[in-house]
Enzyme design. Structure first.
Site, PDB file in Angstrom:
ATOM      1  N   CYS A  83       0.817  -1.221   0.000  1.00  0.00           N
ATOM      2  CA  CYS A  83       0.000   0.000   0.000  1.00  0.00           C
ATOM      3  C   CYS A  83       0.847   1.267   0.000  1.00  0.00           C
ATOM      4  O   CYS A  83       0.574   2.198  -0.765  1.00  0.00           O
ATOM      5  CB  CYS A  83      -0.973  -0.009   1.173  1.00  0.00           C
ATOM      6  SG  CYS A  83      -0.170  -0.020   2.797  1.00  0.00           S
ATOM      7  N   HIS A 135      -1.815   1.231   7.047  1.00  0.00           N
ATOM      8  CA  HIS A 135      -2.335   1.105   5.685  1.00  0.00           C
ATOM      9  C   HIS A 135      -2.634   2.498   5.144  1.00  0.00           C
ATOM     10  O   HIS A 135      -3.033   3.391   5.885  1.00  0.00           O
ATOM     11  CB  HIS A 135      -3.611   0.255   5.679  1.00  0.00           C
ATOM     12  CG  HIS A 135      -4.067  -0.115   4.310  1.00  0.00           C
ATOM     13  ND1 HIS A 135      -3.361  -0.984   3.494  1.00  0.00           N
ATOM     14  CD2 HIS A 135      -5.147   0.278   3.589  1.00  0.00           C
ATOM     15  CE1 HIS A 135      -4.007  -1.122   2.335  1.00  0.00           C
ATOM     16  NE2 HIS A 135      -5.087  -0.358   2.371  1.00  0.00           N
ATOM     17  N   HIS A 147      -6.154   1.753  -3.475  1.00  0.00           N
ATOM     18  CA  HIS A 147      -5.107   1.269  -2.580  1.00  0.00           C
ATOM     19  C   HIS A 147      -4.673  -0.122  -3.007  1.00  0.00           C
ATOM     20  O   HIS A 147      -5.308  -0.753  -3.861  1.00  0.00           O
ATOM     21  CB  HIS A 147      -5.603   1.259  -1.127  1.00  0.00           C
ATOM     22  CG  HIS A 147      -6.731   0.307  -0.863  1.00  0.00           C
ATOM     23  ND1 HIS A 147      -6.687  -0.656   0.107  1.00  0.00           N
ATOM     24  CD2 HIS A 147      -7.950   0.170  -1.442  1.00  0.00           C
ATOM     25  CE1 HIS A 147      -7.823  -1.333   0.128  1.00  0.00           C
ATOM     26  NE2 HIS A 147      -8.611  -0.847  -0.808  1.00  0.00           N
TER      27      HIS A 147
END
Length: 175
Positions: A83, A135, A147
């Protein structure tokens, strides 16, 4: 003796056959005119709308080039990407901004914004594993972001889903 043909049964059968022929043609043509549409309220349709409404065409191309690339921790290429690597590359290539490589560090360099004020290219951070940011995604529009998902790879997703709302830690712009 003169013979006459009785045409009444023949005309009646002809009319019945013609009626059935026209009815079958009508039914077949009406089926061909039926339109099949995708429900516009499905997740996929909304994600497609978010992509279609991007202001930056280079962002659109970047996302479509990377969509589906599998997740790989520490990855930074099309063989697999994580990510923070995806956010790092996107921000650098599309906006000319160099971010730190790790999501926790990326979260420390943004100017905090309320989710309702996010603009295309802003970052959204999540904390799935506790207190620390772990994240990151890039906001698009209308509540959607892109993402690198650990389960699905690079994907456009709905930020308003409860699963993301529960773990949303921070959002903001790099500038």
């Amino acid at each position: 003796m003169e013979r006459t043909l009785n045409l009444k049964p023949f005309n009646f059968r002809l009319k019945i056959n013609l009626f059935f022929f026209v009815a079958v043609i009508f039914l077949l043509s009406s089926c061909g005119a039926r339109r099949y549409t995708v429900k516009s309220d499905t997740k996929a349709a909304k994600a497609a709308d978010a992509m279609a409404n991007l202001k930056s065409k280079s962002l659109y191309r970047f996302i479509t080039d990377w969509t589906g690339v599998k997740y790989r921790f520490g990855g930074l290429d099309k063989n697999g990407i994580d990510c923070s690597g995806f956010a790092f590359l996107l921000e650098k290539e599309i906006y000319g901004v160099t971010l730190p490589r790790i999501s926790r560090d990326q979260a420390n360099v943004i100017k905090r914004k309320n989710v309702d004020n996010l603009k295309e290219g802003d970052l959204v951070f999540f904390s799935f594993g506790g207190n620390d940011v772990d994240h990151v995604g890039v906001y698009l529009n209308n509540g959607f972001f892109v993402h690198a998902s650990t389960a699905r790879g690079v994907i456009v997703d709905d930020l308003t889903l409860p699963a993301y709302q529960r773990v949303l830690a921070k959002s903001g712009s790099v500038n």
